[in-house]
Write a protein that holds these residues in place. Structure first.
Motif, mmCIF file in Angstrom:
data_model
loop_
_atom_site.group_PDB
_atom_site.id
_atom_site.type_symbol
_atom_site.label_atom_id
_atom_site.label_comp_id
_atom_site.label_asym_id
_atom_site.label_seq_id
_atom_site.Cartn_x
_atom_site.Cartn_y
_atom_site.Cartn_z
ATOM 1 N N UNK A 106 0.834 -1.189 0.000
ATOM 2 C CA UNK A 106 0.000 0.000 0.000
ATOM 3 C C UNK A 106 0.879 1.253 0.000
ATOM 4 N N UNK A 107 0.244 2.403 -0.009
ATOM 5 C CA UNK A 107 0.975 3.665 -0.116
ATOM 6 C C UNK A 107 1.942 3.866 1.048
ATOM 7 N N UNK A 108 1.443 3.689 2.280
ATOM 8 C CA UNK A 108 2.280 3.936 3.446
ATOM 9 C C UNK A 108 3.511 3.035 3.437
ATOM 10 N N UNK A 109 3.304 1.758 3.160
ATOM 11 C CA UNK A 109 4.422 0.812 3.161
ATOM 12 C C UNK A 109 5.395 1.088 2.018
ATOM 13 N N UNK A 110 4.873 1.537 0.884
ATOM 14 C CA UNK A 110 5.746 1.882 -0.251
ATOM 15 C C UNK A 110 6.656 3.046 0.097
ATOM 16 N N UNK A 111 6.081 4.077 0.689
ATOM 17 C CA UNK A 111 6.888 5.246 1.072
ATOM 18 C C UNK A 111 7.938 4.859 2.106
ATOM 19 N N UNK A 112 7.524 4.072 3.092
ATOM 20 C CA UNK A 112 8.472 3.643 4.130
ATOM 21 C C UNK A 112 9.580 2.771 3.530
ATOM 22 N N UNK A 113 9.225 1.926 2.577
ATOM 23 C CA UNK A 113 10.203 1.044 1.929
ATOM 24 C C UNK A 113 11.253 1.865 1.170
#
Length: 583
Positions: free
Chosen positions: A131-138
């Motif tokens: 998802x968006x949050x996990x993509x940014x954190x990754x």
């Protein structure tokens, strides 16, 4: 050619050929200013493109944090445009680029990595599906100075109302441009920049920067955001916006739900935040269930979850908001689709079923696949009328029928998006600031009736055209429209001169807006489909719009824009605007 305010480089990325090149911004800047204007001109030349474009004032002035994202909307088939803020637009400029133009389609999931002059296409297969949050954190793990534009699972699966996320808060959500990224197999754009553009006159810029800052901080908008959590949701009821999912009946628990929402925010608010260089701080930081998430205070996203979905439990409403943000979904479209599905008995409003139903849409699972196509396609499939605006886009924020200016723009706006044209329009706050709304209407068009929500007056059309123009100017300069509306246009002209070295008058600003608006209309006449129509259901019910009166207003609108009775720009007018070669 050296340019001040601009980097004079636009990055072109062909995903099919895996080729990267740059073109000079000065080819477009004189006639189309920046942001929305340049993006629309490039899209006219490359209709398969997805364009991210900053403005000349991006990174230079208070609220200079904006960029426009433009492409063909998969939900309407028309020009799709959405503005976003945060830190990504300035970061792109700091990397040395005024914008990015993405064409073609990758064979496998990729992301674009930009580190100043170094641009590469990298595999995104490892984090495709996040998802968006996990993509940014990754992508930013261990590197907090990196900025990301990305899609979540909804964009990957080409849900027609998926947006593009630029942080845990900022989205370019209207029109489904996240689905365009998904179709191109483009998961994200990662930016790191340490350069930027230079202003023409730094000393003059410092002076006008301070004046704009003071103007914003003395405005009613600044004061409204200061204690936002005390009246954020209850105020919506006083505006008399019918945020009710069946678009007919009022909700007996509305007042109780509003008070519960206020208590929720008073309990869980831990601070406020702003976009790059903006004093408004129109983001609330809410800490709930161990996670801190921002919420935009100038939009109706959370109230839409409460009132349209009839959720009197603020914790559940927050989970719905969180779900849409984390998946990169346009909140307003999602809420409208869920409310429509409830009329078909597919989901129960006010219940946990809503979260499961949104998940089905994201996964395109079962009938979720039908609803992922948007409300118009779903209504055609099920044979039950729905509320939508031009091109089939879901109505923004509320039922528009009691607000006639909004109904007009819903029909004629080439992006199908009302908030792209009428944020801060006097009729919207008439019921809570009657005197102010009447003063604004009288000041700009000389007729108090233009402020009345129920009015079909020609003066309201004139005011709507002016308001559209102001939005176009803000979107093209790269500044927040809230700030632009609270500050005299002459100050923005001074800022433009200090940054670019080019003098511009208020009248020239308006001419630029007219040029860009007519270019948007030309794009849809050449590449788009459909006419200036809204759904039949908007002409029915207690608030039903008067069709004949709305059509009369539409003809007035065309005339003010210099278009014929069919909405086609007049050749002589196009020549005057410098668009004669396109007509």
């Amino acid at each position: 050619m050296r340019m001040f305010g601009y980097t004079n480089k636009i990055l072109f990325v062909d995903l099919t050929k895996r080729q990267v090149k740059t073109e000079p911004t000065d080819r477009y800047a004189k006639k189309f200013l920046g942001g929305r204007g340049i993006a629309t001109k490039i899209l006219y030349e490359h209709p398969d493109a997805l364009v991210f474009m900053t403005g000349p004032l991006t990174s230079f002035v208070p609220s200079g944090s904006r960029m426009d994202v433009v492409g063909v909307s998969p939900i309407t088939g028309l020009l799709g445009g959405s503005s976003t803020g945060g830190d990504f637009p300035s970061a792109l400029k700091f990397a040395g680029y005024d914008g990015i133009v993405i064409t073609g389609k990758a064979e496998k999931p990729i992301y674009i990595k930009i580190d100043n002059d170094e641009v590469s296409l990298e595999s995104a297969e490892e984090f495709w599906g996040l998802n968006v949050f996990d993509t940014i954190d990754y992508l930013t793990h261990g590197h907090p100075d990196l900025r990301v534009a990305c899609i979540g699972r909804a964009g990957e699966r080409m849900v027609k109302f998926a947006g593009i996320s630029f942080s845990h808060r900022n989205l370019a959500s209207r029109g489904g441009l996240g689905a365009v990224m998904g179709a191109k197999k483009l998961k994200a754009i990662l930016v790191h920049g340490t350069k930027g553009a230079n202003p023409y006159n730094p000393m003059e810029l410092m002076s006008v920067f301070q004046e704009i800052q003071e103007s914003i901080m003395e405005s009613g908008e600044f004061l409204r955001f200061k204690d936002w959590h005390r009246n954020f949701v209850p105020t919506i009821l006083n505006l008399r916006m019918p945020y009710f999912g069946d678009y007919e009946r009022e909700w007996e628990k509305a007042q109780e739900a509003a008070l519960k929402a206020r208590e929720f925010f008073e309990k869980h608010t831990v601070g406020r935040a702003s976009c790059f260089s903006c004093p408004l701080r129109c983001w609330g930081l809410v800490q709930y269930d161990g996670e801190t998430l921002p919420i935009n205070l100038c939009q109706g996203t959370f109230p839409a979850a409460v009132f349209t979905l009839k959720i009197d439990d603020p914790e559940l409403a927050w989970k719905v908001y969180q779900k849409c943000q984390s998946e990169g979904l346009d909140m307003m479209s999602t809420v409208a689709v869920v409310a429509y599905a409830s009329r078909l008995g597919k989901v129960t409003l006010g219940s946990e079923e809503i979260l499961d139903f949104i998940e089905k849409i994201v996964r395109r699972e079962g009938e979720g696949d039908i609803f992922a196509e948007g409300i118009k396609k779903a209504s055609e499939h099920f044979g039950v009328p729905a509320v939508y605006v031009k091109g089939g886009m879901e109505s923004w924020s509320s039922d528009i029928r009691p607000f006639i200016g909004s109904a007009l723009i819903s029909a004629v706006a080439d992006s199908g998006s009302v908030n792209r044209a009428l944020y801060g329009f006097p009729e919207f706050y008439y019921y809570i600031k009657k005197e102010q709304a009447e003063t604004v209407a009288t000041r700009f068009v000389g007729d108090i009736e233009a402020a009345y929500p129920w009015s079909y007056s020609s003066s309201k059309v004139k005011l709507a055209v002016l308001w559209e123009n102001m939005h176009i100017i803000a979107d093209s300069l790269g500044v927040c429209v809230i700030a632009l509306l609270t500050t005299p246009l002459e100050l923005w002209a001074q800022a433009h001169k200090a940054v670019t070295g080019e003098a511009i008058t208020k009248e020239e600003f308006m001419m630029l807006a007219e040029r860009i608006r007519s270019l948007e209309r030309l794009f849809n006449l050449k590449y788009g489909k459909g006419q200036d129509e809204i759904s039949e259901r908007l002409f029915t019910g207690e608030y039903g719009i008067n069709r004949e009166e709305l059509n009369r207003m539409r003809l007035v609108y065309y005339s003010l824009r210099g278009w014929d009775e069919n909405g086609v720009p007049d050749p002589n007018m196009l020549k005057m605007l410098g668009l004669g070669d396109l007509g």
